[in-house]
Scaffold this active site. Sequence first.
Site, PDB file in Angstrom:
ATOM      1  N   CYS A   1      43.573  23.846 -11.677  1.00 59.76           N
ATOM      2  CA  CYS A   1      42.218  23.590 -11.186  1.00 59.76           C
ATOM      3  C   CYS A   1      41.994  22.330 -10.654  1.00 59.76           C
ATOM      4  O   CYS A   1      42.321  22.069  -9.411  1.00 59.76           O
ATOM      5  CB  CYS A   1      41.202  23.952 -12.513  1.00 59.76           C
ATOM      6  SG  CYS A   1      39.663  24.498 -11.845  1.00 59.76           S
TER       7      CYS A   1
ATOM      8  N   ARG B   1      29.036  28.583  -9.134  1.00 66.35           N
ATOM      9  CA  ARG B   1      30.291  28.376  -9.738  1.00 66.35           C
ATOM     10  C   ARG B   1      31.205  29.512  -9.956  1.00 66.35           C
ATOM     11  O   ARG B   1      30.484  30.642 -10.246  1.00 66.35           O
ATOM     12  CB  ARG B   1      30.162  27.640 -11.238  1.00 66.35           C
ATOM     13  CG  ARG B   1      30.009  26.184 -11.045  1.00 66.35           C
ATOM     14  CD  ARG B   1      29.996  25.381 -12.447  1.00 66.35           C
ATOM     15  NE  ARG B   1      31.131  25.214 -12.941  1.00 66.35           N
ATOM     16  CZ  ARG B   1      31.806  24.169 -12.368  1.00 66.35           C
ATOM     17  NH1 ARG B   1      31.123  23.299 -11.562  1.00 66.35           N
ATOM     18  NH2 ARG B   1      32.980  23.772 -12.833  1.00 66.35           N
TER      19      ARG B   1
ATOM     20  N   HIS C   1      42.654  28.638 -16.602  1.00 62.90           N
ATOM     21  CA  HIS C   1      42.668  27.768 -17.768  1.00 62.90           C
ATOM     22  C   HIS C   1      43.186  28.870 -19.011  1.00 62.90           C
ATOM     23  O   HIS C   1      43.369  30.013 -18.682  1.00 62.90           O
ATOM     24  CB  HIS C   1      41.325  27.151 -18.321  1.00 62.90           C
ATOM     25  CG  HIS C   1      40.844  26.307 -16.922  1.00 62.90           C
ATOM     26  ND1 HIS C   1      41.541  25.142 -16.911  1.00 62.90           N
ATOM     27  CD2 HIS C   1      40.041  26.398 -16.046  1.00 62.90           C
ATOM     28  CE1 HIS C   1      40.792  24.655 -16.042  1.00 62.90           C
ATOM     29  NE2 HIS C   1      40.061  25.385 -15.288  1.00 62.90           N
TER      30      HIS C   1
HETATM   31  N1  GLN Z   1      35.740  20.109 -10.819  1.00 66.05           N
HETATM   32  C1  GLN Z   1      36.196  21.202 -10.013  1.00 66.05           C
HETATM   33  C2  GLN Z   1      35.332  22.155  -9.637  1.00 66.05           C
HETATM   34  O1  GLN Z   1      34.472  22.427 -10.189  1.00 66.05           O
HETATM   35  C3  GLN Z   1      37.492  21.450 -10.992  1.00 66.05           C
HETATM   36  C4  GLN Z   1      36.999  22.061 -12.351  1.00 66.05           C
HETATM   37  C5  GLN Z   1      38.105  22.542 -13.053  1.00 66.05           C
HETATM   38  O2  GLN Z   1      38.893  21.842 -13.250  1.00 66.05           O
HETATM   39  N2  GLN Z   1      37.840  23.419 -14.054  1.00 66.05           N
HETATM   40  O3  GLN Z   1      35.759  22.947  -8.738  1.00 66.05           O
END
Ligand code: GLN
Length: 238
Positions: A95, A129, A198
């Site tokens: 990520c 998101r 994840h």
């Molecule tokens: N901050 C990054 C995003 O929101 C990565 C998030 C994460 O590592 N889960 O895209």
Amino acid sequence: MTLDSSVRIGLLLPDVLGTYADGGNATVLAQRLRWRGVPAEVLSCPASEEPPTGCEIYLLGGGEDAAQLFAADWLRERPALCRALAGPAVTLAVCAGLQILGHTLTDAAGQPRPGAGLLDLATRPRAGRATGEITTECLLPGVGRLSGFENHRGVTTLGPDARPLGRVLRGVGNGDRGRWGRGGEGARAGRIFGTYLHGPVLARNPALADHLLTLATGSELAELEVADQAALRRQYLG
Ligand code: GLN
């Protein structure tokens, strides 16, 4: 390397990129080696310490936007480490870790920020998101389906020198419509692998863990069946 010497697993910036428990990937790799009688050690490399450059495997995890900009600068200031990440080591970046290995990451204000430039990709923010369970078909031979959860705001576009790690069956993934078509997830080039998954991804997907271990050790590893992991896979993949 021979399987008598200890496999060193460098967990980079657990204090900065530790939000999503991706440090568990280091535990999984080390344990899968030890179960096979191969010595392994996890070297935790926080931001305040100079990281070793001789590990066989490096791991980067996910984190928040400000943390990942710090991590991108930290990496760029360490060219010897960046050379090691690109090979001979095997690198898995999750990520935020994936995003900072690319050429640029554009922040929420539209400002492009430089990444380490080890993967041919760029990331920009999406409207909302991407959160929830994700399933992909891994494009590495023999690895099969991958399950994980995603939680990110990045749209990642791959250039010609990177290929996706998987094809999305459920979820969002890279979210781009680039040269590799829609539905790509993650990236790979040479010995560097990046993913949005994840879980930790290697706890949910032992075949991916073993793919990385085989590459890193240069040895065929004995089959390993772990009942709990098989049950976990049935739970997520049916
Ligand atoms: N901050 C990054 C995003 O929101 C990565 C998030 C994460 O590592 N889960 O895209």
